[in-house]
Design a protein around this motif. Sequence first.
Motif, PDB file in Angstrom:
ATOM      1  N   ASN A   1     -15.838  -4.162 -32.983  1.00 31.32           N
ATOM      2  CA  ASN A   1     -16.151  -3.708 -31.723  1.00 31.32           C
ATOM      3  C   ASN A   1     -17.165  -2.557 -31.934  1.00 31.32           C
ATOM      4  OD1 ASN A   1     -14.345  -5.078 -30.464  1.00 31.32           O
ATOM      5  ND2 ASN A   1     -12.613  -3.580 -30.783  1.00 31.32           N
ATOM      6  N   ALA A   2     -17.098  -1.734 -33.168  1.00 31.31           N
ATOM      7  CA  ALA A   2     -18.441  -0.839 -33.228  1.00 31.31           C
ATOM      8  C   ALA A   2     -19.803  -1.678 -33.264  1.00 31.31           C
ATOM      9  CB  ALA A   2     -18.084  -0.266 -34.583  1.00 31.31           C
ATOM     10  N   ALA A   3     -19.645  -2.880 -34.012  1.00 31.80           N
ATOM     11  CA  ALA A   3     -20.800  -3.730 -34.126  1.00 31.80           C
ATOM     12  C   ALA A   3     -21.174  -4.253 -32.721  1.00 31.80           C
ATOM     13  CB  ALA A   3     -20.614  -4.759 -35.123  1.00 31.80           C
ATOM     14  N   LEU A   4     -20.359  -4.511 -31.997  1.00 29.20           N
ATOM     15  CA  LEU A   4     -20.538  -5.035 -30.660  1.00 29.20           C
ATOM     16  C   LEU A   4     -21.046  -3.715 -29.692  1.00 29.20           C
ATOM     17  CD1 LEU A   4     -20.171  -7.468 -28.849  1.00 29.20           C
ATOM     18  CD2 LEU A   4     -17.857  -6.791 -28.229  1.00 29.20           C
ATOM     19  N   PHE A   5     -20.600  -2.523 -29.756  1.00 23.79           N
ATOM     20  CA  PHE A   5     -21.005  -1.650 -29.147  1.00 23.79           C
ATOM     21  C   PHE A   5     -22.465  -1.160 -29.575  1.00 23.79           C
ATOM     22  CE2 PHE A   5     -21.619   3.255 -28.836  1.00 23.79           C
ATOM     23  CZ  PHE A   5     -21.195   3.275 -27.407  1.00 23.79           C
ATOM     24  N   VAL A   6     -22.799  -1.124 -30.699  1.00 23.51           N
ATOM     25  CA  VAL A   6     -24.080  -0.545 -31.073  1.00 23.51           C
ATOM     26  C   VAL A   6     -25.193  -1.885 -30.694  1.00 23.51           C
ATOM     27  CG1 VAL A   6     -25.604  -0.352 -33.328  1.00 23.51           C
ATOM     28  CG2 VAL A   6     -23.234   0.681 -33.120  1.00 23.51           C
ATOM     29  N   MET A   7     -24.802  -2.996 -30.907  1.00 22.78           N
ATOM     30  CA  MET A   7     -25.738  -4.330 -30.349  1.00 22.78           C
ATOM     31  C   MET A   7     -26.055  -4.081 -29.001  1.00 22.78           C
ATOM     32  SD  MET A   7     -24.484  -7.060 -32.898  1.00 22.78           S
ATOM     33  CE  MET A   7     -25.735  -8.509 -32.558  1.00 22.78           C
ATOM     34  N   ALA A   8     -24.859  -4.021 -28.186  1.00 26.12           N
ATOM     35  CA  ALA A   8     -25.004  -3.704 -26.841  1.00 26.12           C
ATOM     36  C   ALA A   8     -25.966  -2.623 -26.523  1.00 26.12           C
ATOM     37  CB  ALA A   8     -23.786  -3.722 -25.892  1.00 26.12           C
ATOM     38  N   LEU A   9     -25.654  -1.607 -27.101  1.00 23.33           N
ATOM     39  CA  LEU A   9     -26.718  -0.335 -26.696  1.00 23.33           C
ATOM     40  C   LEU A   9     -27.929  -0.740 -27.152  1.00 23.33           C
ATOM     41  CD1 LEU A   9     -25.546   2.295 -26.020  1.00 23.33           C
ATOM     42  CD2 LEU A   9     -25.731   3.197 -28.223  1.00 23.33           C
ATOM     43  N   VAL A  10     -28.415  -1.183 -28.460  1.00 22.53           N
ATOM     44  CA  VAL A  10     -29.736  -1.731 -28.770  1.00 22.53           C
ATOM     45  C   VAL A  10     -30.468  -2.734 -27.602  1.00 22.53           C
ATOM     46  CG1 VAL A  10     -31.088  -3.011 -30.401  1.00 22.53           C
ATOM     47  CG2 VAL A  10     -29.099  -1.234 -31.129  1.00 22.53           C
ATOM     48  N   ALA A  11     -29.571  -3.649 -27.221  1.00 20.67           N
ATOM     49  CA  ALA A  11     -30.011  -4.534 -26.387  1.00 20.67           C
ATOM     50  C   ALA A  11     -30.514  -3.740 -24.811  1.00 20.67           C
ATOM     51  CB  ALA A  11     -29.163  -5.736 -25.923  1.00 20.67           C
ATOM     52  N   ILE A  12     -29.495  -2.879 -24.614  1.00 21.32           N
ATOM     53  CA  ILE A  12     -29.762  -2.394 -23.228  1.00 21.32           C
ATOM     54  C   ILE A  12     -30.923  -1.205 -23.594  1.00 21.32           C
ATOM     55  CG2 ILE A  12     -28.650  -0.407 -21.820  1.00 21.32           C
ATOM     56  CD1 ILE A  12     -25.924  -1.701 -22.540  1.00 21.32           C
ATOM     57  N   VAL A  13     -31.068  -0.375 -24.498  1.00 21.39           N
ATOM     58  CA  VAL A  13     -32.174   0.529 -24.469  1.00 21.39           C
ATOM     59  C   VAL A  13     -33.338  -0.354 -24.625  1.00 21.39           C
ATOM     60  CG1 VAL A  13     -33.178   2.209 -26.213  1.00 21.39           C
ATOM     61  CG2 VAL A  13     -30.664   2.321 -25.474  1.00 21.39           C
ATOM     62  N   SER A  14     -33.559  -1.431 -25.515  1.00 21.33           N
ATOM     63  CA  SER A  14     -34.763  -2.149 -25.615  1.00 21.33           C
ATOM     64  C   SER A  14     -35.086  -2.774 -24.389  1.00 21.33           C
ATOM     65  CB  SER A  14     -34.901  -2.959 -26.707  1.00 21.33           C
ATOM     66  OG  SER A  14     -33.717  -3.945 -26.661  1.00 21.33           O
ATOM     67  N   GLY A  15     -34.071  -3.310 -23.453  1.00 25.61           N
ATOM     68  CA  GLY A  15     -34.470  -3.981 -22.372  1.00 25.61           C
ATOM     69  C   GLY A  15     -35.007  -2.780 -21.363  1.00 25.61           C
ATOM     70  N   PHE A  16     -34.321  -1.473 -21.356  1.00 23.93           N
ATOM     71  CA  PHE A  16     -35.310  -0.771 -20.647  1.00 23.93           C
ATOM     72  C   PHE A  16     -36.557  -0.530 -21.060  1.00 23.93           C
ATOM     73  CE2 PHE A  16     -30.996   0.956 -19.173  1.00 23.93           C
ATOM     74  CZ  PHE A  16     -31.253   1.008 -17.969  1.00 23.93           C
ATOM     75  N   LEU A  17     -36.840  -0.493 -22.176  1.00 24.30           N
ATOM     76  CA  LEU A  17     -37.942  -0.189 -22.754  1.00 24.30           C
ATOM     77  C   LEU A  17     -39.222  -1.194 -22.404  1.00 24.30           C
ATOM     78  CD1 LEU A  17     -37.433   1.151 -26.515  1.00 24.30           C
ATOM     79  CD2 LEU A  17     -38.521   2.268 -24.586  1.00 24.30           C
ATOM     80  N   VAL A  18     -38.716  -2.557 -22.372  1.00 28.44           N
ATOM     81  CA  VAL A  18     -39.695  -3.650 -22.086  1.00 28.44           C
ATOM     82  C   VAL A  18     -39.557  -4.092 -20.558  1.00 28.44           C
ATOM     83  CG1 VAL A  18     -39.687  -4.406 -24.531  1.00 28.44           C
ATOM     84  CG2 VAL A  18     -38.152  -5.315 -22.973  1.00 28.44           C
ATOM     85  N   SER A  19     -38.928  -3.205 -19.761  1.00 27.94           N
ATOM     86  CA  SER A  19     -38.873  -3.508 -18.387  1.00 27.94           C
ATOM     87  C   SER A  19     -40.042  -3.822 -17.733  1.00 27.94           C
ATOM     88  CB  SER A  19     -38.219  -2.354 -17.667  1.00 27.94           C
ATOM     89  OG  SER A  19     -38.478  -2.817 -16.236  1.00 27.94           O
TER      90      SER A  19
END
Lengths: 106, 160
Positions: free
Chosen positions: B77-95
Amino acid sequence: MSAAVIDRAERSRRRFRLLELTVVVLALFPFSIFALRSSDGSGPRLVSTGRPGRAPVRRELTRTELRDRRARTQPTLADALLDVSIQLVWIGLAAWLGRRWFALRL
Amino acid sequence: MTRHAIVATLDVVLLIAFLALETPGASTGFKFHEWVGIAFVGFFVVHVALSWSWISGTIGRLRQDAVPRIRVNFVLNAALFVMALVAIVSGFLVSDYLLPSAHLTTSDDPRWRNVHNMTASFLLAVVGLHIALNWNWIKGAFRRYMTRQSSRDIGGESDS
């Protein structure tokens, strides 16, 4: 042979078969994802440029070129269904393998 | 609606949103992908908030002598949380659409796109493992839903 030894041998055989299956799935995963990303346009966006007679230079598309390309390509319902199905297969495979591993180890 | 039903419904919505987000070109289109992404962030935050008692309880149990299943579940669950966070933040960065339309500058760096795509791809496998570990809960929720439906049907028949 005692029941415990047979049981241990059986578990070890199952673990080995599961390991084989996991390796095959892990080996196929990058190819499937690469194909998925290439087909829906979210993968690498390299284009070849260069003058005739010279070796082509590969570069990333700019944001404007990317938007133009996306505007030109309209996905169909069949594309969407196929891509979602491929993902469901992968999630299902991961869940199935995960359940088998967890049943053996946890 | 019970808390259990809310959690189950939210999980189904999260899974559908996740599937739609995974293939932006074919399912949502890239412009809508960013809107679905924003909605996903909201669902994700509510999902974590609703699981908060489990998270704090598990952290407490990890300090004591926890069984391997709890440890594995927590790490996953911690890995899932971190990966989702990375995907969300990088998604905002490349919007490409949403943030630029709000006059916010975003990155055109292909490396950030790669980070976004790679984490999103590996999330597929981790979501599968997350489902595997919570399979009994999912089965129970589904069974509870089906039982309620059938008892409602029986109730409906007896009324008529």
